[in-house]
Design an enzyme around this catalytic site. Structure first.
Site, PDB file in Angstrom:
ATOM      1  N   PHE A  12       0.776  -1.292   0.032  1.00 37.89           N
ATOM      2  CA  PHE A  12       0.020  -0.017  -0.072  1.00 37.89           C
ATOM      3  C   PHE A  12       0.935   1.037   0.047  1.00 37.89           C
ATOM      4  CE2 PHE A  12      -2.209   2.790   3.202  1.00 37.89           C
ATOM      5  CZ  PHE A  12      -2.950   3.585   2.393  1.00 37.89           C
ATOM      6  N   ILE A  13       1.432   1.586   1.249  1.00 36.60           N
ATOM      7  CA  ILE A  13       2.202   2.933   1.111  1.00 36.60           C
ATOM      8  C   ILE A  13       3.243   2.857   0.332  1.00 36.60           C
ATOM      9  CG2 ILE A  13       3.153   4.589   2.901  1.00 36.60           C
ATOM     10  CD1 ILE A  13       1.512   3.301   4.979  1.00 36.60           C
ATOM     11  N   ASP A  34      10.277  -6.604  -3.163  1.00 39.51           N
ATOM     12  CA  ASP A  34       9.056  -7.139  -2.677  1.00 39.51           C
ATOM     13  C   ASP A  34       8.900  -8.677  -2.453  1.00 39.51           C
ATOM     14  OD1 ASP A  34       6.407  -5.102  -1.724  1.00 39.51           O
ATOM     15  OD2 ASP A  34       6.123  -7.367  -2.146  1.00 39.51           O
ATOM     16  N   TYR A  79      10.057   0.157   3.525  1.00 39.99           N
ATOM     17  CA  TYR A  79       8.681  -0.079   3.930  1.00 39.99           C
ATOM     18  C   TYR A  79       8.063  -1.528   4.191  1.00 39.99           C
ATOM     19  CZ  TYR A  79       7.678   4.602   2.009  1.00 39.99           C
ATOM     20  OH  TYR A  79       7.729   5.988   1.807  1.00 39.99           O
ATOM     21  N   SER A  83       2.279  -5.986   8.329  1.00 44.05           N
ATOM     22  CA  SER A  83       1.698  -4.694   8.630  1.00 44.05           C
ATOM     23  C   SER A  83       0.329  -4.701   9.548  1.00 44.05           C
ATOM     24  CB  SER A  83       1.418  -3.803   7.475  1.00 44.05           C
ATOM     25  OG  SER A  83       0.454  -4.232   6.567  1.00 44.05           O
ATOM     26  N   THR A 122       5.968   3.241  12.478  1.00 49.79           N
ATOM     27  CA  THR A 122       4.560   3.425  12.820  1.00 49.79           C
ATOM     28  C   THR A 122       4.605   4.117  14.238  1.00 49.79           C
ATOM     29  OG1 THR A 122       2.615   2.665  13.491  1.00 49.79           O
ATOM     30  CG2 THR A 122       4.597   1.128  13.556  1.00 49.79           C
ATOM     31  N   GLU A 124       2.495   3.378  16.332  1.00 49.18           N
ATOM     32  CA  GLU A 124       2.238   2.359  17.360  1.00 49.18           C
ATOM     33  C   GLU A 124       3.238   1.814  18.366  1.00 49.18           C
ATOM     34  OE1 GLU A 124      -0.117  -0.815  15.675  1.00 49.18           O
ATOM     35  OE2 GLU A 124      -1.302   0.480  14.313  1.00 49.18           O
ATOM     36  N   TYR A 158       2.756  -7.002  16.166  1.00 49.62           N
ATOM     37  CA  TYR A 158       3.017  -6.239  15.229  1.00 49.62           C
ATOM     38  C   TYR A 158       3.716  -4.895  15.527  1.00 49.62           C
ATOM     39  CZ  TYR A 158       2.716  -2.293  12.069  1.00 49.62           C
ATOM     40  OH  TYR A 158       2.903  -0.972  11.275  1.00 49.62           O
ATOM     41  N   LYS A 162       7.797  -3.709  15.229  1.00 50.56           N
ATOM     42  CA  LYS A 162       8.221  -2.415  14.615  1.00 50.56           C
ATOM     43  C   LYS A 162       9.012  -1.580  15.736  1.00 50.56           C
ATOM     44  CE  LYS A 162       7.299  -0.830  11.237  1.00 50.56           C
ATOM     45  NZ  LYS A 162       7.773  -0.922   9.782  1.00 50.56           N
ATOM     46  N   PHE A 198      -9.251  -1.055   7.977  1.00 49.53           N
ATOM     47  CA  PHE A 198     -10.381  -0.643   8.377  1.00 49.53           C
ATOM     48  C   PHE A 198     -11.322   0.018   7.297  1.00 49.53           C
ATOM     49  CE2 PHE A 198     -12.728   2.934  10.503  1.00 49.53           C
ATOM     50  CZ  PHE A 198     -13.725   2.328  10.994  1.00 49.53           C
TER      51      PHE A 198
END
Ligand code: NAD
Ligand code: TDX
Length: 342
Positions: A12-13, A34, A79, A83, A122, A124, A158, A162, A198
């Site tokens: 995604f990012i 990747d 990246y 995730s 992140t 988080e 997770y 990280k 989400f």
């Protein structure tokens, strides 16, 4: 900075960053490394010029492959990761392997070859904050958002993996003089996000005739940023950031999940109450909020995509117009959630 490696550039990012670099920095050649896990998709790079973007399918924990690619590069923008918090609660092992062993493998290659490294992380890693309504003064005082001085306090496998990877980077800077920077960003939204997450899960539920699913009471707060603003910040840190520094990236986009879900329903022409409350996530972080003052004052970054409703409407359009990108996977993603009553 002519040749860069973007790990996880088919996710995604990472893929949004590759599109950003191709569009804004015509002198740069990108090698995407990747593994194309369930979260990676070569279609995310479709249409990009093949003389400027090369996809190498491989694992960041494969030292031989990583060493050979790093030998040809000016910088690595990292990246690649497992995730998704919910997946880490079912099976933490790939999170340890990719996020810790994979990052270690990249760090060693960059150390040996003297290559610039930027680590994408992140918010988080800092754990969570109390809800504003539970704070005296309603959360406007100092210390009530994350800064680069907030102590690490991760909650899930997770976020712990990280956090561990961030600490490895710091140690490689201090002990080996690695030319590295770190960024910790808040929740991203935009095109190419996997439908387990989400916002895309709810949009694709509605498009599939299923009811959206809200964890718990939906009071948990996330600090939303458009992925394009994240890409611009990472490029700025890569090219102008101070070596050894950590920069927090956020666009003052705090919203609780219930508000976001009701907005999605409204933008898609549905009744705002037309969703199910499902089992909460164990250990569910309450609130994230980023103080991005350092990035703004030191490097002059400003978010451009600050109209959340407009950005969300564009994201909804993207999933409506790209059904073939997500439709084949939808039933399996929902079946996995259903096993946990989510
Ligand atoms: P994602 O799951 O969409 O993409 C991850 C990519 O990494 C995929 O393309 C996958 O194939 C690849 N990958 C996984 N394991 C690999 C391995 N061993 N070797 C090579 N490639 C591998 O993730 P995302 O949401 O795009 O997140 C990208 C990065 O940004 C992660 O490091 C994540 O921690 C960080 N981040 C994400 C957010 C967010 O809101 N999604 C916010 C802040 C930071
Ligand atoms: O169906 C759902 N219903 C729901 O209420 C899902 C999938 C999630 N949620 C809630 C949980 C969170 O409070 O929505 C919020 C966002 O959930 P996720 O999209 O899973 O994101 P989050 O757990 O906040 O983590 C994301 O941001 C930080 C990324 O997935 C991480 O990679 C990043 O580090």
């Amino acid at each position: 900075m002519k040749n860069i490696i973007v790990t996880g550039g088919a996710g995604f990012i990472g893929s949004n960053f590759v599109h950003y670099v191709v569009k804004h920095h015509p002198e740069v050649h990108v090698t995407v490394l990747d593994k194309l896990t369930y979260a990676g998709n070569r279609e995310n790079l479709a249409g990009l010029p093949t003389d400027r973007v090369k996809l190498v399918v491989g694992d960041i924990a494969d030292a031989q492959l990583v060493n050979s690619l790093v030998a040809e590069a000016d910088a690595v923008v990292h990246y690649a990761a497992e995730s998704h918090n919910d997946n880490s609660l079912q099976d933490p092992s790939p999170f340890i392997q990719t996020n810790l062993v994979g990052t270690f493998t990249l760090l060693e290659a960059c150390r040996l070859k003297g290559v610039r490294f930027h680590h994408v992380s992140t918010d988080e890693v800092y754990g969570d904050l109390p809800l504003r309504e539970d704070l005296p003064g309603h959360g406007e005082g100092p210390g009530e958002k994350f800064t680069d001085h907030t102590p690490y306090n991760p909650s899930s496998p997770y976020s712990a993996s990280k956090a561990g990877s961030d600490l490895l980077v710091r140690a490689w800077v201090r002990s080996f003089g690695l030319q590295a920077t770190i960024s910790n960003c808040s929740n991203n939204y935009g095109p190419y996000q996997h439908i387990e997450k989400f916002i895309p899960r709810q949009i694709t539920n509605i498009l599939s005739g299923e009811r959206p699913k809200l964890y718990g009471d939906g009071k948990n707060v996330r600090d939303w940023i458009h992925t394009e603003d994240h890409s611009a910040a990472v490029w700025l840190i890569l090219t102008k950031g101070t070596i050894g520094e950590t920069y927090l990236i956020g666009a003052d986009g705090e919203k609780d999940n219930k508000t976001v879900l009701e907005l999605i329903l409204r933008l898609m022409g549905k009744d705002a109450q037309d969703y199910d409350h499902v089992n909460d996530r164990p250990g569910h972080d309450l609130r994230y909020a980023i103080d991005a003052t350092k990035l703004k004052e030191e490097l002059g970054w400003q978010p451009q995509f600050t109209n959340f409703e407009e950005g969300l409407a564009d994201t909804i359009d993207w999933y409506m117009n790209n059904r073939e990108w997500w439709q084949a996977e939808k039933a399996a993603v929902e079946a996995k959630y259903a096993e946990n009553g989510q």
